[in-house]
Design a protein around this motif. Sequence first.
Motif, PDB file in Angstrom:
ATOM      1  N   GLU A   1      39.899  36.449  55.692  1.00 14.00           N
ATOM      2  CA  GLU A   1      40.421  37.157  54.766  1.00 14.00           C
ATOM      3  C   GLU A   1      39.489  38.314  53.736  1.00 14.00           C
ATOM      4  N   LYS A   2      38.546  38.124  53.850  1.00 13.95           N
ATOM      5  CA  LYS A   2      37.620  39.494  53.465  1.00 13.95           C
ATOM      6  C   LYS A   2      38.283  41.089  53.982  1.00 13.95           C
TER       7      LYS A   2
ATOM      8  N   SER B   1      43.314  30.647  40.527  1.00 13.57           N
ATOM      9  CA  SER B   1      44.863  30.985  41.340  1.00 13.57           C
ATOM     10  C   SER B   1      45.310  29.571  43.009  1.00 13.57           C
ATOM     11  N   HIS B   2      44.404  29.276  43.410  1.00 18.64           N
ATOM     12  CA  HIS B   2      44.919  27.891  44.375  1.00 18.64           C
ATOM     13  C   HIS B   2      45.653  27.186  43.547  1.00 18.64           C
TER      14      HIS B   2
ATOM     15  N   ASP C   1      30.964  36.567  44.938  1.00 17.06           N
ATOM     16  CA  ASP C   1      31.251  37.000  46.268  1.00 17.06           C
ATOM     17  C   ASP C   1      30.441  37.075  47.546  1.00 17.06           C
ATOM     18  N   THR C   2      29.399  37.172  46.962  1.00 18.34           N
ATOM     19  CA  THR C   2      28.173  36.655  48.238  1.00 18.34           C
ATOM     20  C   THR C   2      28.561  35.134  48.474  1.00 18.34           C
ATOM     21  N   LEU C   3      27.913  34.277  47.980  1.00 14.54           N
ATOM     22  CA  LEU C   3      28.365  33.097  48.896  1.00 14.54           C
ATOM     23  C   LEU C   3      29.848  32.991  48.832  1.00 14.54           C
ATOM     24  N   ASP C   4      31.144  33.909  47.977  1.00 20.53           N
ATOM     25  CA  ASP C   4      32.727  33.857  48.504  1.00 20.53           C
ATOM     26  C   ASP C   4      32.158  34.009  50.264  1.00 20.53           C
TER      27      ASP C   4
ATOM     28  N   SER D   1      41.132  35.733  46.754  1.00 20.79           N
ATOM     29  CA  SER D   1      39.866  36.321  46.374  1.00 20.79           C
ATOM     30  C   SER D   1      40.716  37.998  46.060  1.00 20.79           C
ATOM     31  N   HIS D   2      41.315  38.162  46.365  1.00 19.71           N
ATOM     32  CA  HIS D   2      42.291  39.226  46.140  1.00 19.71           C
ATOM     33  C   HIS D   2      42.059  39.147  44.180  1.00 19.71           C
TER      34      HIS D   2
END
Length: 347
Positions: free
Chosen positions: A288-289, A37-38, A111-114, A61-62
Amino acid sequence: MLDLAGLTADTPLPLLGPHLPTLVLSAAGFYAVQWGSHRLGRRWVGRWDGFDTRTKKGWASHVVSMTHALLIIPLALQALRSQTLARDPVFGYDPFVGHVLAISSGYFVWDTLDSARNSTIGFVVHGAACLAVYLFSFRPFLAGFGPPFLLWEMSTPLLNMHWFMDKLGYSTKRPTIFLVNALAFMLVFFLARIVYGGYNSFVFFRTMWVERHRIPLHLHLIYCLGNLALNALNWLWFSKMVSKMLARLSGGDEPKRKVKGVRGVGAKATSNVSMGGNGVGVAVGTDEKTPLLEKSEVVVDRQDEGDVGDVGEGEDEEGGEAQRGREESLALPAEPPSPVKTMRSVG
């Protein structure tokens, strides 16, 4: 040949072994989606260069969240057909459902690591707790309630679309489309989380009561209190959405426009306060979360008179203080407790 079943046979998660490849590939796949996505964002998103670093990370992330939701919803629907778990949702086990839960476990590894890299400790704990609860299904314990609560994710695609449209300026450039998506999100949220989620919570509590003699007291309390907390958050978020929407439609909450020149090429956006899926209030602009709340404040980049610039989020990380103009737009609560989050808060 490696005996995956025997690999975890003597551990607290004896049924995890055959699902380890699925879990690992899932986590790797979500990292690949984030990376892609990046790379593709700069090609496919016209306003990409106007976004700050925080918004670009949030976009990725989204995209990962959207990918997980679109993948897990049909799989969870199919997992509901398990006759084995229908007979024993507490201590039963179904290999197909195990693979479905392994995919979501892989998502929460990501999700946890990010969150550890890009967010706050609250979101790290949030992801880790959800991961732990899904992994506990391989004991097995409460695997039968995994698929129903995964269907809370049915509102997530519309939620992510709301976020994307806000960043692309649709709240002002395409207000009708923005409003239709918001209304659709509210409807799906109500049906998936309030109605269907409420029914499954009733079944959950009834089952926990019937099986109370076979379930340790501490697990009984943790899971039941977690379920109550998540349902309370669902009702809180939905009431905020309804109040905001009624105020907007009745004209009692008209957007105020104050536009000033903004330095630079892109526009940034920030919201006042936000509540994450774990119900923790945080100031937006920290990571950004952090989702949008009821109002988003959109900074307008005036490159020339009458031109509405790109929409992004947060403060310019390299340019110091910039003059800011703000335009309020309808932005419903953007990160209500996730479908998967019932399971995660429950843990």
